[in-house]
Motif scaffolding. Structure first.
Motif, short mmCIF file in Angstrom:
data_model
loop_
_atom_site.label_atom_id
_atom_site.label_comp_id
_atom_site.label_asym_id
_atom_site.label_seq_id
_atom_site.Cartn_x
_atom_site.Cartn_y
_atom_site.Cartn_z
N ASP A 216 9.71 53.55 -4.19
CA ASP A 216 9.26 53.00 -5.47
C ASP A 216 7.83 52.48 -5.39
O ASP A 216 7.06 52.60 -6.34
CB ASP A 216 10.16 51.84 -5.91
CG ASP A 216 11.52 52.30 -6.39
OD1 ASP A 216 11.69 53.50 -6.65
OD2 ASP A 216 12.42 51.45 -6.50
N TRP B 193 2.59 54.85 -4.46
CA TRP B 193 1.88 55.27 -5.67
C TRP B 193 1.61 56.76 -5.72
O TRP B 193 1.43 57.32 -6.78
CB TRP B 193 0.56 54.50 -5.79
CG TRP B 193 -0.35 54.74 -4.62
CD1 TRP B 193 -0.42 53.99 -3.49
CD2 TRP B 193 -1.27 55.80 -4.45
NE1 TRP B 193 -1.32 54.52 -2.62
CE2 TRP B 193 -1.89 55.64 -3.19
CE3 TRP B 193 -1.67 56.87 -5.24
CZ2 TRP B 193 -2.85 56.51 -2.71
CZ3 TRP B 193 -2.63 57.74 -4.75
CH2 TRP B 193 -3.21 57.55 -3.50
N SER C 239 14.96 52.33 -10.33
CA SER C 239 13.84 51.82 -9.55
C SER C 239 13.86 50.29 -9.51
O SER C 239 14.65 49.64 -10.19
CB SER C 239 12.50 52.30 -10.15
OG SER C 239 12.24 51.62 -11.35
N TRP D 226 11.98 48.34 -10.89
CA TRP D 226 11.50 47.74 -12.13
C TRP D 226 12.44 47.99 -13.31
O TRP D 226 12.10 47.68 -14.43
CB TRP D 226 10.12 48.29 -12.46
CG TRP D 226 9.25 48.38 -11.25
CD1 TRP D 226 8.78 49.52 -10.67
CD2 TRP D 226 8.75 47.31 -10.45
NE1 TRP D 226 8.04 49.23 -9.56
CE2 TRP D 226 8.00 47.87 -9.40
CE3 TRP D 226 8.88 45.93 -10.51
CZ2 TRP D 226 7.38 47.11 -8.43
CZ3 TRP D 226 8.27 45.16 -9.52
CH2 TRP D 226 7.52 45.75 -8.51
N ILE E 28 9.54 47.52 -20.44
CA ILE E 28 8.27 48.24 -20.30
C ILE E 28 7.27 47.74 -21.30
O ILE E 28 7.48 47.45 -22.39
CB ILE E 28 8.49 49.76 -20.47
CG1 ILE E 28 9.39 50.25 -19.37
CG2 ILE E 28 7.17 50.51 -20.46
CD1 ILE E 28 9.74 51.72 -19.47
N ARG F 265 15.08 57.19 -9.99
CA ARG F 265 14.44 57.60 -8.74
C ARG F 265 14.57 59.11 -8.52
O ARG F 265 13.64 59.75 -8.03
CB ARG F 265 15.05 56.84 -7.57
CG ARG F 265 14.62 55.40 -7.51
CD ARG F 265 15.35 54.65 -6.42
NE ARG F 265 14.77 53.33 -6.22
CZ ARG F 265 15.49 52.28 -5.84
NH1 ARG F 265 16.78 52.39 -5.63
NH2 ARG F 265 14.89 51.12 -5.66
N ARG G 167 12.11 60.90 -10.66
CA ARG G 167 10.78 60.75 -10.08
C ARG G 167 10.62 61.66 -8.87
O ARG G 167 9.57 62.26 -8.66
CB ARG G 167 10.55 59.29 -9.68
CG ARG G 167 9.17 59.03 -9.13
CD ARG G 167 8.97 57.54 -8.92
NE ARG G 167 7.64 57.28 -8.42
CZ ARG G 167 7.39 56.66 -7.28
NH1 ARG G 167 8.37 56.23 -6.52
NH2 ARG G 167 6.16 56.46 -6.90
N GLY H 132 3.51 59.06 -8.26
CA GLY H 132 3.42 58.78 -9.68
C GLY H 132 4.18 57.53 -10.08
O GLY H 132 4.85 56.91 -9.26
N PRO H 133 4.09 57.18 -11.37
CA PRO H 133 4.76 55.96 -11.84
C PRO H 133 6.27 56.07 -11.76
O PRO H 133 6.83 57.17 -11.87
CB PRO H 133 4.29 55.84 -13.29
CG PRO H 133 3.78 57.17 -13.66
CD PRO H 133 3.35 57.86 -12.42
N CYS H 134 6.93 54.93 -11.57
CA CYS H 134 8.38 54.94 -11.43
C CYS H 134 9.09 54.20 -12.55
O CYS H 134 10.31 54.08 -12.52
CB CYS H 134 8.79 54.37 -10.07
SG CYS H 134 8.36 52.65 -9.83
N THR H 135 8.36 53.70 -13.53
CA THR H 135 9.01 52.97 -14.62
C THR H 135 9.49 53.95 -15.69
O THR H 135 8.84 54.94 -15.99
CB THR H 135 8.04 51.96 -15.26
OG1 THR H 135 6.86 52.64 -15.66
CG2 THR H 135 7.68 50.86 -14.29
#
Length: 107
Positions: free
Chosen positions: A53, A56, A100, A102, A107, A66, A69, A59-62
């Motif tokens: 997670d 970087w 993840s 987050w 968001i 998982r 992603r 890429g973004p994980c929000t």
């Protein structure tokens, strides 16, 4: 005019002695009589996913799971760790593994 005042003028400098061998600065020593327990397999898997997670480069994980992603990173040729996919496949439906870090934050 006198010299500029330093923080050490108010607080004395305290030099710390070297600790016992193997004790590094910033590391908490275990309490007396307390032994450190090795990670269980589940804790090791969760740590691997946490590191995924926080990486970087994939890429973004929000807003995605998982596994989503991981697949996106694979499609983009970013070579995500295959161990992450194996862990995710062994724990389907468990939000501790699938979501993840987050996922509880809006968001």
């Amino acid at each position: 005019m006198g010299r500029k005042r330093l923080i050490t003028d108010s607080y004395p400098v305290v030099k710390r002695r070297e600790g016992p061998a193997g004790h590094s600065k910033g590391e908490l020593a275990p309490e007396l009589g307390e032994e450190t327990q090795p990670f269980s397999q589940e804790e090791a898997d969760l740590e691997l996913l946490r590191l995924f997670d926080l990486a970087w480069q994939y890429g973004p994980c929000t807003g995605i799971t998982r596994l989503q992603r991981w697949h996106r990173a694979e499609q983009l040729g970013l070579e995500p760790p295959p161990e992450v996919r194996q862990v995710l496949k062994t724990h389907p439906g468990d939000p501790r593994f699938q979501c993840s870090l987050w996922h509880l934050y809006p968001i």
